[in-house]
Scaffold this motif. Structure first.
Motif, short mmCIF file in Angstrom:
data_model
loop_
_atom_site.label_atom_id
_atom_site.label_comp_id
_atom_site.label_asym_id
_atom_site.label_seq_id
_atom_site.Cartn_x
_atom_site.Cartn_y
_atom_site.Cartn_z
N THR A 138 0.88 -1.18 -0.04
CA THR A 138 -0.11 -0.04 -0.04
C THR A 138 0.79 1.30 0.03
O THR A 138 2.08 1.14 0.43
N THR A 139 0.12 2.41 -0.27
CA THR A 139 1.25 3.76 -0.31
C THR A 139 1.21 3.91 1.06
O THR A 139 2.04 4.84 1.21
N ALA A 140 0.45 3.47 2.16
CA ALA A 140 0.82 3.62 3.40
C ALA A 140 2.04 3.09 3.75
O ALA A 140 3.07 3.61 4.65
N ASN A 141 2.39 2.27 3.34
CA ASN A 141 3.75 1.42 3.66
C ASN A 141 4.84 1.74 2.60
O ASN A 141 6.12 1.61 3.15
N PHE A 142 4.50 2.01 1.63
CA PHE A 142 5.48 2.39 0.72
C PHE A 142 5.01 3.64 -0.19
O PHE A 142 4.49 3.67 -1.19
N PRO A 143 5.33 4.87 0.59
CA PRO A 143 4.82 5.97 0.30
C PRO A 143 5.83 6.37 -1.26
O PRO A 143 6.50 5.78 -1.66
N THR A 144 4.86 7.11 -1.98
CA THR A 144 5.36 7.66 -3.54
C THR A 144 6.27 8.67 -3.35
O THR A 144 7.13 8.96 -4.44
N THR A 145 6.69 9.36 -2.01
CA THR A 145 7.98 10.28 -2.06
C THR A 145 9.05 9.60 -2.25
O THR A 145 9.47 8.67 -1.71
N ALA A 146 9.97 10.36 -3.18
CA ALA A 146 11.24 9.94 -3.46
C ALA A 146 12.08 9.88 -2.06
O ALA A 146 11.99 10.69 -1.29
N THR A 147 12.97 8.62 -2.15
CA THR A 147 13.72 8.50 -0.92
C THR A 147 15.39 8.79 -1.54
O THR A 147 15.36 8.13 -2.36
N THR A 148 16.19 9.48 -0.71
CA THR A 148 17.61 9.30 -1.34
C THR A 148 18.32 8.04 -0.60
O THR A 148 18.19 7.87 0.35
N VAL A 149 18.84 7.15 -1.69
CA VAL A 149 19.65 6.26 -1.26
C VAL A 149 21.22 6.56 -1.58
O VAL A 149 21.23 6.73 -2.95
N ASN A 150 22.03 6.46 -0.68
CA ASN A 150 23.55 7.07 -1.15
C ASN A 150 24.18 5.32 -1.16
O ASN A 150 24.15 4.58 -0.20
N MET A 151 24.74 5.18 -2.27
CA MET A 151 25.72 3.91 -2.51
C MET A 151 27.06 4.33 -3.27
O MET A 151 26.72 4.77 -4.59
N GLY A 152 28.12 4.00 -2.82
CA GLY A 152 29.18 4.32 -3.61
C GLY A 152 29.67 5.72 -3.88
O GLY A 152 29.82 5.93 -4.89
N ASN A 153 29.14 6.60 -2.93
CA ASN A 153 29.20 7.98 -3.17
C ASN A 153 28.41 8.50 -4.43
O ASN A 153 28.71 9.75 -4.89
N VAL A 154 27.39 8.01 -4.54
CA VAL A 154 26.38 8.47 -5.54
C VAL A 154 24.83 8.38 -4.90
O VAL A 154 24.72 7.54 -4.30
N ASN A 155 24.39 9.45 -5.01
CA ASN A 155 23.01 9.75 -4.47
C ASN A 155 21.90 9.05 -5.51
O ASN A 155 21.77 9.71 -6.66
N PHE A 156 21.07 8.07 -5.07
CA PHE A 156 20.13 7.68 -5.88
C PHE A 156 18.72 8.13 -5.42
O PHE A 156 18.55 8.25 -4.17
N SER A 157 17.79 8.59 -6.15
CA SER A 157 16.50 8.79 -5.76
C SER A 157 15.46 7.79 -6.21
O SER A 157 15.27 7.51 -7.37
N ARG A 158 14.78 6.96 -5.01
CA ARG A 158 14.10 5.99 -5.33
C ARG A 158 12.67 6.31 -5.18
O ARG A 158 12.32 6.82 -3.92
N SER A 159 11.76 5.96 -5.98
CA SER A 159 10.42 6.15 -5.67
C SER A 159 9.63 4.94 -6.18
O SER A 159 10.08 4.04 -7.11
N THR A 160 8.61 4.76 -5.39
CA THR A 160 7.84 3.48 -5.39
C THR A 160 6.16 3.86 -5.77
O THR A 160 5.60 4.71 -4.84
N ILE A 161 5.70 3.15 -6.58
CA ILE A 161 4.20 3.39 -6.86
C ILE A 161 3.48 2.15 -7.14
O ILE A 161 4.00 1.11 -7.70
N VAL A 162 2.48 2.09 -6.08
CA VAL A 162 1.87 0.77 -6.25
C VAL A 162 0.40 1.11 -6.75
O VAL A 162 -0.20 1.97 -6.36
#
Length: 109
Positions: A49-73
């Motif tokens: 659900t969007t309650a458990n997996f909000p559509t707002t982008a989350t920043t994930v840093n891996m290997g000195n690179v910032n990735f922006s992750r968004s989930t749409i259900v």
């Protein structure tokens, strides 16, 4: 003649290094997206659900690179009692080229 050969080799080496960075980033982005898809699958159909997996982008840093992750259900897609889950990961390369990876799965009730 030797100088021309060395300059050619230097240009080739630079291209190979750029290719390696791109490969590393696309692999990391795919891992970020796959980890999120697995988290959704672990929650199951009812927990996706969007309650458990909000559509707002989350920043994930891996290997000195910032990735922006968004989930749409998306409920009832592609059919009744099914959910389509899309995870998109965006990032910018060192030359500011925008890149993205999108993974999808379908959950059934």
């Amino acid at each position: 003649i030797l100088t021309v050969g060395l300059l050619g080799t230097a240009g080739l080496t630079t291209g190979i290094i750029r290719g390696n960075f791109f490969s590393k980033n696309i692999t990391s982005a795919t891992m970020v997206a796959q980890t999120q898809l697995e988290a959704v699958q672990n929650k199951g159909y009812a927990g996706a659900t969007t309650a458990n997996f909000p559509t707002t982008a989350t920043t994930v840093n891996m290997g000195n690179v910032n990735f922006s992750r968004s989930t749409i259900v998306t409920d009832n897609s592609p059919a009744s009692n099914m959910k389509t889950v899309s995870v998109t990961v965006n990032w910018n390369e060192a030359n500011n080229a925008a890149r993205s990876v999108t993974l999808q799965t379908i959950l059934a009730q």
